[in-house]
Scaffold this active site. Structure first.
Site, PDB file in Angstrom:
ATOM      1  N   GLU A 442       3.876  -6.066  -2.216  1.00 20.16           N
ATOM      2  CA  GLU A 442       4.779  -6.708  -2.704  1.00 20.16           C
ATOM      3  C   GLU A 442       5.816  -7.516  -1.706  1.00 20.16           C
ATOM      4  O   GLU A 442       6.552  -8.079  -2.039  1.00 20.16           O
ATOM      5  CB  GLU A 442       5.532  -5.827  -3.878  1.00 20.16           C
ATOM      6  N   ASP A 466       7.924  -8.463  -7.323  1.00 21.89           N
ATOM      7  CA  ASP A 466       8.460  -8.771  -6.081  1.00 21.89           C
ATOM      8  C   ASP A 466       7.763  -9.879  -5.070  1.00 21.89           C
ATOM      9  O   ASP A 466       8.432 -10.349  -4.437  1.00 21.89           O
ATOM     10  CB  ASP A 466       8.842  -7.556  -5.338  1.00 21.89           C
TER      11      ASP A 466
HETATM   12  C1  PEP Z   1       6.716  -5.812  -8.911  1.00 20.95           C
HETATM   13  O1  PEP Z   1       7.587  -5.989  -8.211  1.00 20.95           O
HETATM   14  O2  PEP Z   1       5.843  -6.362  -9.381  1.00 20.95           O
HETATM   15  C2  PEP Z   1       6.631  -4.171  -9.697  1.00 20.95           C
HETATM   16  C3  PEP Z   1       5.803  -3.861 -10.545  1.00 20.95           C
HETATM   17  O3  PEP Z   1       7.650  -3.462  -9.670  1.00 20.95           O
HETATM   18  P1  PEP Z   1       9.226  -3.801  -9.875  1.00 20.95           P
HETATM   19  O4  PEP Z   1       9.223  -4.738 -11.055  1.00 20.95           O
HETATM   20  O5  PEP Z   1       9.791  -2.360 -10.484  1.00 20.95           O
HETATM   21  O6  PEP Z   1      10.105  -4.318  -8.864  1.00 20.95           O
HETATM   22 MG    MG Z   2       8.675  -4.264  -7.179  1.00 22.69          MG
END
Ligand code: PEP
Ligand code: MG
Length: 594
Positions: A442, A466
């Site tokens: 990410e 992210d």
């Molecule tokens: C993301 O970043 O895509 C993810 C699944 O984690 P979060 O939304 O919890 O940051």
């Molecule tokens: Mg994330």
């Protein structure tokens, strides 16, 4: 109370639990109790502090008796929220701040509470994470309860207010104690003035599949008991006193949704396989144990992402190794799921409320968060890892590490896991020695070095929420730049492609668990990218399966090439919408026309 009689009055809020319901209003009026702010004399300070302490004691007793009175198993599952409230009432910071304000400023308890709670709320409101921001609501519930006790000197609950027949609850907001006391079997919908997707009403409504719209603003001042009302949890719309025609339309829509749901629950059981035999796993993203029933009903093969943040937020002190273990063991013991991916703690910066001190950061999204915080606070990290390892003896748990940006973080994490394993061996505790360790992809740097990273771990999971934020340099919670948040941006697609190729050439699996996975429009592109798993909000699974089952994999690969050739997210999206409208006219015609 509003005397005007509305007809067909349409109100808009946030649809947080899907479905349509029509019925009669049951208004829970719990408006704010007006308080008097008084200065007090020096000699009355001790008496005032005693008054505050009595109010605290009564509030705890009230919550205790609410908890004891719960007999329904379904409702019992949510009683942990009451525990969280009790912990706030026993929190030394909170209690001392109020006592200090009474003593130093010589003011009455109501005033002191107002000052302290406002300070708490201001710090919650600054939090970037909307989920954490909404936890400020818990402090508000506690404040309201205390004020009612102080002002009225009597109990504050809606205890015994049984709901007659099936009703739609309209309230300013429902505290967890309110929700737990209501007979949920008699409720067909919720509509509230305040709240968001992660407020308690929303969580409970989704877990019980009751349509709900929150954040409407002023609905409690516009409806009366027994008004007729429609709730559309998909569109976030509420209609007060609809005419017969409107009612007829919505009943037809409701019937359609019901048959669609039956169809979805049928599709949920089918394999996620394209027409030409390409298979990928479809998993669920969850935050609460309570969501496990829905996960199974909606056809997840496993849990692709269990966000563990809630465990930290629902208690006053940090969870212990055994707290973690008990929660993960419950997940692990579910026999219907093939794998359960536990993501280690993903908060930090100004998103952290607990015993751990973190400095105030200018740029928290890029600050000391997730794995960075865990590596710095090793004890915190180890207690979670030990809990996961202990529970891994009972079922197919996997460990997923968020926010990895370089190889040292992976190596350090693996060394810490090894240490935990040695400790458990020493204590003769059983665990799965071959537990799979994966990382979130990410951060753009992780994509760029995905080939090296793939040699260190057992699987990847792409967090597009992210990855898009960091790749396109747009704050994911900043509404002013949300127009730039484009999952089909060629840079984003190229990043994912790079990670998939690295994973596969190193013979490891790669999942995608960002919101993008749950959007049916993107499914052909994700199939074209050859991901091994898509993990999403459980309710999105049947729709995704429907699309997967209706496509040829070879066609998806070609479509991906075509979208990439455009070099533009907008043009790519146009092609995609057009194609999906052609292939699934029933489901996609509207979005193509928009
Ligand atoms: C993301 O970043 O895509 C993810 C699944 O984690 P979060 O939304 O919890 O940051
Ligand atoms: Mg994330």
């Amino acid at each position: 109370m509003n005397e005007e009689v509305f007809v067909n009055k349409v109100l808009r809020g946030v649809g947080v639990s899907s479905g349509i319901t029509t019925g009669r209003v049951y208004l829970l009026e719990r408006g704010r109790v007006p308080i008097t702010k008084r200065s007090i004399k020096e000699e009355h300070v001790d008496k005032e502090i005693l008054r505050f302490k009595h109010a605290i004691k009564s509030a705890i007793e009230e919550l205790d008796s609410i908890k004891e009175a719960i007999t329904d198993d379904e409702i019992k599952k949510h009683a942990f929220i009451i525990d969280a409230h009790m912990l706030i009432l026993q929190d030394d910071y909170f209690l001392n701040d109020v006592v200090d304000a009474i003593r130093k400023d010589r003011i009455n308890t109501e005033w002191a509470l107002d000052i302290v709670v406002s300070k708490f709320l201001a710090s919650f409101e600054k939090m970037e994470d909307h989920y954490l921001r909404e936890r400020g609501q818990d402090v508000k519930y506690i404040h309201e309860r205390l004020v009612r006790i102080l002002v009225k000197g009597k109990t504050t609950d809606i205890h015994g207010r049984s709901v007659k027949g099936k009703a739609i609850i309209v309230a300013h907001d429902l505290s967890p104690a309110d929700t737990i006391q209501l007979n949920l079997n008699q409720i067909s919908g919720f509509a509230t003035d305040v709240g968001g997707r992660t407020s308690h009403t929303s969580i409970v409504a989704r877990a019980l599949e009751i349509p709900a719209v929150v954040g409407i603003g002023n609905i409690t001042s516009l409806v009366k008991n027994n008004d007729s009302i429609i709730i559309d949890g998909d569109e976030g719309v509420v209609i007060i006193n609809p005419t017969k025609e409107v009612q007829k339309d919505y009943i037809a829509k409701q019937l359609h949704l019901k048959s669609q749901k039956r169809e979805f629950l049928r599709i949920a059981k089918l394999k996620s396989e394209t027409k030409d035999g390409f298979r990928l796993r479809v998993g669920a993203n969850i935050e609460l144990l309570e969501e496990m029933d829905i996960v199974e009903r909606y056809g997840a093969q496993g849990i692709g992402l269990y966000r563990t943040e809630y465990i930290y937020l629902s208690r006053k002190t940090l969870p212990t190794e055994m707290d973690h273990y008990h929660i993960y063991r419950k997940l692990a013991e579910n026999r219907a799921l093939e794998y359960i991916t536990i993501r280690t703690l993903d908060i930090g910066g100004d998103k952290f409320v607990s015993d751990i001190e973190v400095p105030k950061e200018m740029n928290p999204a890029m600050g000391l968060r997730a794995i960075r915080l865990c590596i710095k606070e090793l004890q915190l990290f180890k207690s979670q890892l030990m809990g996961i390892l202990r529970a891994s003896a009972y079922g197919p748990l996997r460990i997923l590490i968020p926010m990895i940006s370089g190889i040292e973080e992976v190596r350090k994490t693996k060394a810490v896991i090894k240490e935990c394993m040695e400790e458990l061996n020493h204590k003769r505790v059983n665990f799965n020695k071959d537990i799979k360790i994966g990382i979130m992809i990410e951060v753009p740097s992780a994509c760029m070095i995905s080939d090296q990273l793939a040699q260190e771990v057992d699987f990847f999971s792409v967090g597009t929420n992210d990855l898009i934020q960091y790749t396109l340099a747009i704050d994911r919670v900043n509404e002013y730049v949300s127009y730039l948040y484009e999952p089909l941006h060629p840079a984003v697609l190229m990043m994912i492609k790079l990670a998939v190729e690295a994973a596969h050439s190193n013979k490891i699996d790669i999942a995608l668990c960002g919101e993008m996975a749950g959007e049916p429009l993107y499914v052909p592109i994700l199939l074209g990218l050859e991901l091994d798993e898509l993990s999403m909000n459980p309710y999105s699974i049947p729709r995704a399966k429907k699309v997967i089952r209706g496509l040829e994999h070879s066609y998806c690969k070609e479509l991906l090439r075509e979208v990439l050739r455009t070099n533009s997210a907008k043009e790519g999206e146009y092609i995609l919408r057009k194609e999906m409208a052609r292939l699934f006219p029933e489901d996609f015609i509207r979005c193509y026309e928009e």
